[in-house]
Design a protein around this motif. Sequence first.
Motif, short mmCIF file in Angstrom:
data_model
loop_
_atom_site.label_atom_id
_atom_site.label_comp_id
_atom_site.label_asym_id
_atom_site.label_seq_id
_atom_site.Cartn_x
_atom_site.Cartn_y
_atom_site.Cartn_z
N ARG A 272 0.81 -1.22 0.00
CA ARG A 272 0.00 0.00 0.00
C ARG A 272 0.85 1.27 0.00
O ARG A 272 0.42 2.32 -0.48
N GLN A 273 2.06 1.17 0.53
CA GLN A 273 2.87 2.38 0.59
C GLN A 273 3.29 2.89 -0.78
O GLN A 273 3.56 4.08 -0.96
N LEU A 274 3.30 2.00 -1.79
CA LEU A 274 3.62 2.46 -3.13
C LEU A 274 2.53 3.39 -3.66
O LEU A 274 2.81 4.36 -4.37
N GLN A 275 1.29 3.09 -3.31
CA GLN A 275 0.19 3.98 -3.69
C GLN A 275 0.33 5.33 -2.98
O GLN A 275 0.04 6.37 -3.55
N ALA A 276 0.78 5.28 -1.73
CA ALA A 276 0.98 6.52 -0.98
C ALA A 276 2.10 7.35 -1.59
O ALA A 276 1.98 8.58 -1.71
N TRP A 277 3.16 6.70 -1.99
CA TRP A 277 4.27 7.44 -2.62
C TRP A 277 3.84 8.02 -3.97
O TRP A 277 4.23 9.13 -4.33
N GLU A 278 3.01 7.29 -4.70
CA GLU A 278 2.51 7.81 -5.98
C GLU A 278 1.61 9.02 -5.75
O GLU A 278 1.65 9.99 -6.51
N TYR A 279 0.80 8.97 -4.71
CA TYR A 279 -0.06 10.10 -4.35
C TYR A 279 0.78 11.33 -4.05
O TYR A 279 0.50 12.44 -4.54
N CYS A 280 1.81 11.15 -3.26
CA CYS A 280 2.70 12.28 -2.92
C CYS A 280 3.39 12.83 -4.17
O CYS A 280 3.52 14.05 -4.33
N ALA A 281 3.85 11.94 -5.02
CA ALA A 281 4.57 12.36 -6.22
C ALA A 281 3.67 13.18 -7.15
O ALA A 281 4.08 14.23 -7.66
N LYS A 282 2.45 12.71 -7.37
CA LYS A 282 1.53 13.42 -8.27
C LYS A 282 1.15 14.79 -7.72
O LYS A 282 1.11 15.78 -8.46
N ARG A 283 0.86 14.85 -6.42
CA ARG A 283 0.51 16.14 -5.82
C ARG A 283 1.67 17.13 -5.89
O ARG A 283 1.47 18.32 -6.13
N SER A 284 2.86 16.64 -5.69
CA SER A 284 4.03 17.54 -5.73
C SER A 284 4.30 18.03 -7.14
O SER A 284 4.64 19.20 -7.33
N ARG A 285 4.13 17.15 -8.12
CA ARG A 285 4.36 17.58 -9.51
C ARG A 285 3.32 18.61 -9.93
O ARG A 285 3.63 19.56 -10.66
N LYS A 286 2.09 18.42 -9.48
CA LYS A 286 1.04 19.40 -9.80
C LYS A 286 1.37 20.75 -9.17
O LYS A 286 1.22 21.80 -9.79
N GLY A 287 1.81 20.73 -7.93
CA GLY A 287 2.17 21.98 -7.26
C GLY A 287 3.37 22.63 -7.92
O GLY A 287 3.45 23.86 -8.02
N LYS A 288 4.30 21.83 -8.40
CA LYS A 288 5.49 22.37 -9.04
C LYS A 288 5.14 23.03 -10.37
O LYS A 288 5.74 24.05 -10.74
N LYS A 289 4.16 22.49 -11.07
CA LYS A 289 3.74 23.10 -12.33
C LYS A 289 3.25 24.52 -12.10
O LYS A 289 3.56 25.44 -12.86
N ALA A 290 2.46 24.71 -11.03
CA ALA A 290 1.94 26.04 -10.72
C ALA A 290 3.08 26.99 -10.37
O ALA A 290 3.09 28.15 -10.79
N LEU A 291 4.07 26.49 -9.61
CA LEU A 291 5.21 27.34 -9.24
C LEU A 291 6.09 27.65 -10.45
O LEU A 291 6.62 28.75 -10.56
N ASP A 292 6.23 26.68 -11.33
CA ASP A 292 7.07 26.89 -12.52
C ASP A 292 6.55 28.06 -13.35
O ASP A 292 7.34 28.82 -13.93
N LEU A 293 5.23 28.21 -13.41
CA LEU A 293 4.62 29.25 -14.25
C LEU A 293 4.16 30.47 -13.44
O LEU A 293 3.56 31.38 -14.01
N GLU A 294 4.44 30.48 -12.14
CA GLU A 294 3.86 31.50 -11.27
C GLU A 294 4.18 32.92 -11.74
O GLU A 294 3.28 33.77 -11.84
N ASP A 295 5.45 33.21 -12.01
CA ASP A 295 5.82 34.58 -12.41
C ASP A 295 5.14 34.97 -13.72
O ASP A 295 4.65 36.09 -13.87
N PHE A 296 5.12 34.03 -14.65
CA PHE A 296 4.49 34.32 -15.94
C PHE A 296 2.99 34.56 -15.78
O PHE A 296 2.44 35.50 -16.36
N LEU A 297 2.33 33.73 -14.99
CA LEU A 297 0.88 33.85 -14.83
C LEU A 297 0.49 35.14 -14.12
O LEU A 297 -0.53 35.76 -14.44
#
Length: 340
Positions: A272-297
Amino acid sequence: MSMGSPPGMDEYQRLIAERAAAQGRKRVIFGIVLVAALGAGGYWWKQQKDKAAAAQVVLDAAGRFAERDKVEMGAFWNCAFGSEVDVGMLSSASQIQQRIEGAYFTQQKTFSDHLTTECVPKMERARSALGALGADMPAPLKPALDKYLEALPRMQTGIEVYAEKIKGRGAVKDVDQSIQEVGAAFSPEASAESVAFEKFLVCAIPELDKKKDVQGLLEYLAETCKGNALEFMTRVREQCGSFVQNVDKDAKATPSKTFKANTKKLYEEDQRQLQAWEYCAKRSRKGKKALDLEDFLNAAGDYMEARAALVQTAKETKAKILGEPQPAATSKKPGAAPAE
């Protein structure tokens, strides 16, 4: 009475003379009134003509702006979006983010170079072309134009920063994938992959030794990644990712002193911990996308507001000059297409 004149002739002639004089006075008065009326009418007509001309100057300036924005900035937006899209039809900065991220998804390996070599030059041309409008822009429209022009260099810097940041996305996904692949082999058996994943867990989870079982680990990951997955996973990738990358499956493994205890309490068949790690990874990548474009947006939001404000100000100024009712403010959010 004159000798030989018919009776009443003098009175008749005097009446005729007085009537003629009265008519003359009326003609003079009428002439004066007519001249005055013509003068007033001419003044009113000139005023209306001057007002119409002044209003047309404002509308013409707004029209030149709208056309140049459509051509010059339109080229940049089409480049960044990877397709022809009228940015005026987008209602928020988040929709701009979705379009750009969608374009990235279709060409992940080359998108950074695409932005810097093709889209940034289009932005530079737009800055020059739109900046040239300032000299002839009517005073009422200049504040909106100034805000618009101020946003453009910030947008350029923002897209350049974004282009640089997305170069590292591949490495981020590689680490996340390695966590899944090596973690799938985690077991009490001291294989190379199992030993590597136990070391990864010790590095990634603070005070792992105090977790009683895998449920405690799962609860920690759920709570942490729900709150700040980006910060957590950034640290994990940078400081612990090396434990699960490039693992030689055939190499002889040397278990750590904590390996036996940790595998005993953390291993479970359904992983089950692999699902938890995947959850963390996806949420972090989504948050990083917003930060990557923050200045431009942020800059793009100012751009859209100023773009809409200039058009609205032009309509309000035209109505004020002509004495017409003020137009209703547009109900669309910044980024709405300018009115004709």
